[in-house]
Design a protein around this motif. Structure first.
Motif, mmCIF file in Angstrom:
data_model
loop_
_atom_site.group_PDB
_atom_site.id
_atom_site.type_symbol
_atom_site.label_atom_id
_atom_site.label_comp_id
_atom_site.label_asym_id
_atom_site.label_seq_id
_atom_site.Cartn_x
_atom_site.Cartn_y
_atom_site.Cartn_z
ATOM 1 N N VAL A 1 20.862 -9.700 9.463
ATOM 2 C CA VAL A 1 19.600 -9.032 9.776
ATOM 3 C C VAL A 1 19.751 -8.473 11.190
ATOM 4 C CG1 VAL A 1 18.451 -11.214 10.472
ATOM 5 C CG2 VAL A 1 17.084 -9.187 9.987
ATOM 6 N N ILE A 2 19.403 -7.199 11.323
ATOM 7 C CA ILE A 2 19.559 -6.528 12.618
ATOM 8 C C ILE A 2 18.192 -6.415 13.274
ATOM 9 C CG2 ILE A 2 20.281 -4.351 13.712
ATOM 10 C CD1 ILE A 2 21.845 -4.037 10.824
ATOM 11 N N ILE A 3 18.124 -6.787 14.540
ATOM 12 C CA ILE A 3 16.867 -6.636 15.279
ATOM 13 C C ILE A 3 16.986 -5.370 16.115
ATOM 14 C CG2 ILE A 3 15.243 -7.723 16.883
ATOM 15 C CD1 ILE A 3 16.749 -10.381 16.362
ATOM 16 N N GLY A 4 16.120 -4.384 15.843
ATOM 17 C CA GLY A 4 16.136 -3.156 16.630
ATOM 18 C C GLY A 4 16.486 -1.946 15.785
ATOM 19 N N GLY A 5 15.535 -1.028 15.682
ATOM 20 C CA GLY A 5 15.757 0.207 14.924
ATOM 21 C C GLY A 5 15.976 1.389 15.837
ATOM 22 N N GLY A 6 16.787 1.191 16.889
ATOM 23 C CA GLY A 6 17.272 2.312 17.694
ATOM 24 C C GLY A 6 18.593 2.762 17.077
ATOM 25 N N VAL A 7 19.299 3.640 17.781
ATOM 26 C CA VAL A 7 20.528 4.183 17.190
ATOM 27 C C VAL A 7 21.587 3.093 17.000
ATOM 28 C CG1 VAL A 7 21.731 4.922 19.318
ATOM 29 C CG2 VAL A 7 21.962 6.241 17.209
ATOM 30 N N THR A 8 21.610 2.091 17.881
ATOM 31 C CA THR A 8 22.624 1.036 17.745
ATOM 32 C C THR A 8 22.379 0.241 16.471
ATOM 33 O OG1 THR A 8 22.671 0.893 20.164
ATOM 34 C CG2 THR A 8 23.731 -0.904 18.960
ATOM 35 N N GLY A 9 21.130 -0.215 16.282
ATOM 36 C CA GLY A 9 20.805 -0.984 15.079
ATOM 37 C C GLY A 9 20.981 -0.144 13.827
ATOM 38 N N ALA A 10 20.529 1.112 13.888
ATOM 39 C CA ALA A 10 20.625 1.988 12.712
ATOM 40 C C ALA A 10 22.084 2.214 12.333
ATOM 41 C CB ALA A 10 19.945 3.327 13.016
ATOM 42 N N GLY A 11 22.936 2.408 13.339
ATOM 43 C CA GLY A 11 24.366 2.602 13.083
ATOM 44 C C GLY A 11 24.971 1.365 12.427
ATOM 45 N N VAL B 1 22.492 -13.009 12.659
ATOM 46 C CA VAL B 1 21.408 -12.231 13.260
ATOM 47 C C VAL B 1 22.016 -11.393 14.387
ATOM 48 C CG1 VAL B 1 19.218 -12.323 14.503
ATOM 49 C CG2 VAL B 1 19.668 -13.947 12.658
ATOM 50 N N ILE B 2 21.775 -10.085 14.304
ATOM 51 C CA ILE B 2 22.337 -9.164 15.300
ATOM 52 C C ILE B 2 21.213 -8.668 16.193
ATOM 53 C CG2 ILE B 2 23.735 -7.074 15.638
ATOM 54 C CD1 ILE B 2 25.065 -9.248 13.812
ATOM 55 N N ASN B 3 21.410 -8.856 17.482
ATOM 56 C CA ASN B 3 20.421 -8.435 18.454
ATOM 57 C C ASN B 3 20.837 -7.067 18.998
ATOM 58 O OD1 ASN B 3 18.799 -8.166 20.729
ATOM 59 N ND2 ASN B 3 19.630 -9.949 21.808
ATOM 60 N N ALA B 4 20.204 -6.025 18.467
ATOM 61 C CA ALA B 4 20.499 -4.647 18.925
ATOM 62 C C ALA B 4 19.218 -4.091 19.531
ATOM 63 C CB ALA B 4 20.978 -3.799 17.758
ATOM 64 N N ALA B 5 18.589 -4.886 20.398
ATOM 65 C CA ALA B 5 17.244 -4.570 20.874
ATOM 66 C C ALA B 5 17.236 -3.726 22.149
ATOM 67 C CB ALA B 5 16.446 -5.854 21.067
ATOM 68 N N GLY B 6 18.350 -3.091 22.485
ATOM 69 C CA GLY B 6 18.385 -2.176 23.629
ATOM 70 C C GLY B 6 17.876 -2.864 24.892
ATOM 71 N N ARG C 1 28.639 4.835 16.259
ATOM 72 C CA ARG C 1 29.422 4.535 15.055
ATOM 73 C C ARG C 1 30.490 3.491 15.367
ATOM 74 N NH1 ARG C 1 33.505 6.205 11.791
ATOM 75 N NH2 ARG C 1 34.587 6.886 13.680
ATOM 76 N N LYS C 2 31.107 3.643 16.528
ATOM 77 C CA LYS C 2 32.159 2.713 16.941
ATOM 78 C C LYS C 2 31.554 1.344 17.255
ATOM 79 C CE LYS C 2 36.034 4.870 16.780
ATOM 80 N NZ LYS C 2 37.172 4.326 16.046
ATOM 81 N N MET C 3 30.361 1.359 17.886
ATOM 82 C CA MET C 3 29.689 0.090 18.192
ATOM 83 C C MET C 3 29.375 -0.637 16.886
ATOM 84 S SD MET C 3 27.125 1.435 21.165
ATOM 85 C CE MET C 3 26.250 -0.030 21.635
ATOM 86 N N ALA C 4 28.935 0.145 15.904
ATOM 87 C CA ALA C 4 28.581 -0.439 14.606
ATOM 88 C C ALA C 4 29.806 -1.060 13.942
ATOM 89 C CB ALA C 4 27.981 0.639 13.714
ATOM 90 N N GLN C 5 30.915 -0.349 14.001
ATOM 91 C CA GLN C 5 32.146 -0.870 13.370
ATOM 92 C C GLN C 5 32.549 -2.202 14.010
ATOM 93 O OE1 GLN C 5 34.968 2.343 13.777
ATOM 94 N NE2 GLN C 5 34.578 3.056 11.698
ATOM 95 N N LYS C 6 32.369 -2.278 15.320
ATOM 96 C CA LYS C 6 32.739 -3.497 16.058
ATOM 97 C C LYS C 6 31.940 -4.702 15.533
ATOM 98 C CE LYS C 6 33.306 -4.021 21.060
ATOM 99 N NZ LYS C 6 32.991 -3.350 22.303
ATOM 100 N N ILE C 7 30.626 -4.475 15.344
ATOM 101 C CA ILE C 7 29.760 -5.571 14.896
ATOM 102 C C ILE C 7 30.070 -5.944 13.444
ATOM 103 C CG2 ILE C 7 27.354 -6.190 14.342
ATOM 104 C CD1 ILE C 7 27.910 -6.363 17.318
ATOM 105 N N THR C 8 30.211 -4.951 12.585
ATOM 106 C CA THR C 8 30.464 -5.254 11.169
ATOM 107 C C THR C 8 31.794 -5.998 11.032
ATOM 108 O OG1 THR C 8 29.501 -3.109 10.784
ATOM 109 C CG2 THR C 8 30.256 -4.256 8.870
ATOM 110 N N TYR C 9 32.768 -5.562 11.787
ATOM 111 C CA TYR C 9 34.081 -6.220 11.730
ATOM 112 C C TYR C 9 33.947 -7.698 12.108
ATOM 113 C CZ TYR C 9 38.888 -7.358 12.946
ATOM 114 O OH TYR C 9 40.098 -7.969 13.026
#
Ligand code: FAD
Length: 559
Positions: free
Chosen positions: A31-41, A233-238, A388-396
């Motif tokens: 579950v991602i916290i934060g619907g900015g570009v980081t969370g959306a990515g 839980v992913i904190n992408a809350a900017g 996109r790269k930040m997202a790949q880092k987290i998913t990995y």
């Protein structure tokens, strides 16, 4: 839609209760916290790899920093000066990828860097710097930088001071709409099965055997409590990353923390600052400023100052605006901007990673991931361009952790070639052809100039859906029927729940067409009231909130 199978996940305001049910009753991988570009990515990367993904945003999508940037997909030329070659190379290459995936929304934009006598940049240094920039970002031959004489520079931008000019650099960047990019990322993620919801605020972490096992949220519209179970839980809350890190039981022990810096932009009518094209110019304190034409306006930014105030209350102050006005007036002597020219403003916070002894402008824009002992994974820093790269880092990271416990296989990341909603367009040429078709369709109707370009750069191919809707109802196409159709589309597909969502994050009218906001506020709020069955009180509140945002964006002009 790319994937009808997942149409039940559509970001429709009318589906909030069924999405809530999904959030409550399923067990998610993350579950991602934060619907900015980081969370959306992250939501898009994770969903496209087959992870069960949820995302919650406490306000509207992109209501944090991701609607308040300079709106450029850029490599960050100035980071070369700080020897951040890795960062420039990474984000520089990302520009072309993001452009290919949404060519209607991420648009090539040539940037002019004027060189002036006694300025911070010399001809040789700039030529070398721009060359390195092109090489690092792997810019195609035909787009590489060109160095210009003083005359050539003046031809490109006659407003520059001809007495001071010694030449210019001309190089490739991209412009975008940050909030729309965020929303299209979320819509694409939802098409792939991610459950995303705005106005859903995480107020507590849930635990199982001392490990975080989910979050407890408040639905800021219905008032309901929603519990979401997830392996991670992913904190992408900017700017709020540390607020959430402070909420975990195992307080973070590392010394890393956020350093927030504020940046503002001002918008003036095109007639008052009619730049022919985008510029990146240096001013006497050594900083660089952008001036970017957009529709009927030119916008100018940004500032970079330490911020210690309330996170939700950041706004352009008089001193910030004065700084930008002076920046313009000192470089373009005939312009003489003043406070009364300002049509709108916005301010945002950069969620940077603190570095001891460094000033706001010196802090690296690199991103970092930190994990709390009880399992909260936080990501901060970075740029819109590098989402996109930040997202790949987290998913990995998440996949690696899941694989440690079970032998599940996930697909590899697909986002390099994944077209975003609004497309697919094969190229910028196809976007241009489509814009001409829309222009044709709009011709003969009573609509303002540039409407086709506005619609296509905002909604891409979804423009057809919006126009079809007007025609299906046998209505004439005019400013009123069109804005209402846009509104219905964004309620049904982009989770618009208020006039602010519509005028600020979905259409950016509050920034770039502020008169149209005042003209249409009753109309839009009335239609929302009908669509969402509001009481009279709710409608009044909606208008009140919009007026407060207009006041925030314009109060300097009035005062
Ligand atoms: P945000 O967009 O702030 O998203 C975090 C979200 O988390 C927020 O929407 C917030 O509401 C939500 N949230 C917080 N707490 C909770 C909670 N408890 N529950 C649920 N949700 C919560 N980058 C570029 O590449 N190009 C540029 O031109 C550029 N210009 C910039 C100019 C300025 C002035 C600034 C400030 C930044 C600029 N950047 C640029 C950087 C870029 O805008 C940011 O790096 C990026 O937008 C950060 O996105 P984010 O998702 O991490 O944060």
């Amino acid at each position: 839609m790319n994937n009808e199978k997942y149409s039940e996940y559509r970001l429709s305001t009318c589906s909030r209760s069924s999405l809530t049910e999904k959030l409550e009753n399923r067990s998610f991988d993350l579950v991602i916290i934060g619907g900015g570009v980081t969370g959306a990515g992250i939501a898009l990367d994770a969903a496209s790899r087959g992870l069960k993904t949820a995302l919650v945003e406490m306000g509207d999508f992109a209501s944090g920093t991701s609607s308040r940037s300079t709106k450029l997909i850029h490599g960050g030329l100035r980071y070369l000066k700080q020897f951040e070659f890795g960062l420039v190379a990474e984000v520089g290459r990302e520009r072309a990828i993001v452009h290919k995936n949404a060519p209607h929304l991420v648009i090539p934009e040539k940037m002019l860097l004027p060189l002036i006598k006694g300025g911070n940049y010399g001809k040789f240094g700039t030529s070398m710097g721009l060359k390195v920039y092109d090489i690092l970002a792997q810019v195609k031959k035909e787009d590489r930088r060109v160095m210009l004489s003083a005359k050539e520079t003046l031809d490109k931008e006659p407003l520059l001071d001809k007495h001071n000019l010694i030449g210019g650099g001309y190089y490739a960047e991209y412009r975008t709409d940050d909030a729309r990019l965020t929303v299209e990322l979320l819509k694409t993620a939802a098409e792939l099965g991610a459950v995303c919801m705005n106005y859903c605020e995480v107020n507590k972490f849930n635990y199982h055997e001392n490990r975080i096992s989910g979050v407890s949220c408040g639905d800021n519209i219905s008032g309901e409590e929603i519990n979401i179970n997830a392996k991670f839980v992913i904190n992408a809350a900017g700017p709020w990353v540390d607020t959430l890190r402070d909420m975990v039981q195992s307080k973070h022990s590392d010394k890393k923390k956020l350093h927030l810096t504020k940046g503002i932009h001002i918008v003036v009518p095109k007639e008052r600052f009619p730049v022919k094209q985008s510029l990146y110019f240096d001013i006497s304190d050594g900083r660089m400023i952008f001036a970017i034409p957009r529709g009927k306006c030119t916008y100018i930014g940004t500032t970079d100052t330490d911020y210690f105030g309330e996170l939700g209350e950041v706004k352009a102050e008089r001193v910030d605006i004065e700084y930008l006005i002076n920046a313009v007036n000192s470089t373009f002597p005939d312009i003489e901007l003043s406070f009364s020219d300002i049509e709108s403003t916005w301010a945002g916070l950069r969620p940077l990673i603190h570095e001891e002894g460094k000033s706001a402008s010196e802090i690296s824009r690199k991103n970092e991931v930190f994990e709390s002992p009880d399992g909260l994974i936080s990501i901060a820093g970075g740029k819109l361009t590098g989402y996109r790269k930040m997202a790949q880092k987290i998913t990995y990271l998440v996949i690696k952790k899941i694989r440690k416990k079970s032998n599940v296989n996930f697909k590899s990341s697909k986002t390099k070639r994944l077209k975003l909603t609004g497309g697919p367009f094969a190229s910028r040429d196809e976007v241009k052809r489509f814009t001409l078709e829309i222009e044709e369709r709009l011709s003969g109707n009573d609509l303002s100039k540039g409407k086709a370009t506005f619609l296509v750069s905002t909604y891409g191919k979804q423009t057809s859906v919006i126009l079809d809707c007007v025609e299906k109802q046998n209505e004439t196409l005019n400013e009123t029927t069109l804005i209402l159709s846009e509104l219905c589309f964004t309620v049904e597909n982009e989770m618009v729940t208020s006039s602010c969502d519509f005028f600020i994050r979905r259409t950016a009218r509050l920034y770039f067409d502020i008169q149209s906001v005042s003209q249409n506020m009753e109309l839009v709020s009335g239609k929302l009231s009908e669509l969402l069955s509001w009481t009279e009180e709710q409608k009044k509140q909606d208008i009140k909130e919009l007026k407060a945002e207009i006041e925030k964006a314009t109060c300097i002009r009035i005062s």
